[in-house]
Write an enzyme that holds these catalytic residues in place. Sequence first.
Site, PDB file in Angstrom:
ATOM      1  N   ARG A  99       0.829  -1.225   0.000  1.00  0.00           N
ATOM      2  CA  ARG A  99       0.000   0.000   0.000  1.00  0.00           C
ATOM      3  C   ARG A  99       0.856   1.264   0.000  1.00  0.00           C
ATOM      4  O   ARG A  99       0.358   2.360  -0.250  1.00  0.00           O
ATOM      5  CB  ARG A  99      -0.930  -0.001   1.207  1.00  0.00           C
ATOM      6  CG  ARG A  99      -2.035  -1.035   1.080  1.00  0.00           C
ATOM      7  CD  ARG A  99      -2.800  -1.172   2.365  1.00  0.00           C
ATOM      8  NE  ARG A  99      -3.479  -2.448   2.410  1.00  0.00           N
ATOM      9  CZ  ARG A  99      -4.732  -2.615   2.843  1.00  0.00           C
ATOM     10  NH1 ARG A  99      -5.419  -1.587   3.262  1.00  0.00           N
ATOM     11  NH2 ARG A  99      -5.259  -3.812   2.860  1.00  0.00           N
ATOM     12  N   GLU A 122      14.466  -7.672  -3.939  1.00  0.00           N
ATOM     13  CA  GLU A 122      14.630  -6.829  -5.132  1.00  0.00           C
ATOM     14  C   GLU A 122      13.581  -5.732  -5.012  1.00  0.00           C
ATOM     15  O   GLU A 122      12.423  -5.927  -5.360  1.00  0.00           O
ATOM     16  CB  GLU A 122      14.425  -7.656  -6.403  1.00  0.00           C
ATOM     17  CG  GLU A 122      15.362  -8.870  -6.510  1.00  0.00           C
ATOM     18  CD  GLU A 122      14.697 -10.183  -6.078  1.00  0.00           C
ATOM     19  OE1 GLU A 122      13.457 -10.242  -6.022  1.00  0.00           O
ATOM     20  OE2 GLU A 122      15.425 -11.140  -5.789  1.00  0.00           O
TER      21      GLU A 122
END
Length: 178
Positions: A99, A122
């Site tokens: 979010r 990553e």
Amino acid sequence: MILSDKRILEEIEKGTIVISPYDRKYLGTNSYDVHLGKYLATYKDRVLDAKSHNEIEHFEIPAEGFVLQPGTLYLGVTEEYTETHAHVPFLEGKSSTGRLGIDIHATAGKGDVGFCNTWTLEISCAQPVRIYAGMPIGQLIYFVVEGDVETFYNKKGNAKYNGRTVKPVESMMWKNQF
Ligand SMILES: Nc1ccn([C@H]2C[C@H](O)[C@@H](COP(=O)(O)OP(=O)(O)OP(=O)(O)O)O2)c(=O)n1
């Protein structure tokens, strides 16, 4: 099938799942929350080459946090060192990080039976966002594996990412023959 909190606890007691550091409060209904380690890294070159060893530069996240910028891939690392000897571990994001527009893995969330290490993340973001060492960053879930495993990841001669690394590890794609 995904392990429940009780089953994860049983596996930890047996030693088939290791999470270090471990705190019971981070165990969810069917997952375990992992945290962002203090080291990040970026590639030295802007243009990466899948056949070459692309080198990275590590840096520490300062106490006041670090602002991620869109368009750059950051490698991060979990604070937690993990071992998974009898299940397939998966690294997932958290809704709360998602979010904020933060992705914590690019395409690869699956781990292997026998994987023993911290997890390299990553990291990329949708808009500038300040992140902090120690913040909850993702969660591990554990799948039951069907059938016997012939080659555990930590016994595979050419496993690229096994070990005990406290800093993020760059892509070792260059070790593949193609
Ligand atoms: N975001 C991720 C995803 C996975 N892993 C770890 C757990 C896996 O057990 C290990 C290897 O993952 P892959 O099998 O997807 O990687 P490769 O196929 O590139 O490497 P190898 O040839 O070593 O299997 O890396 C990680 O640290 N961070």
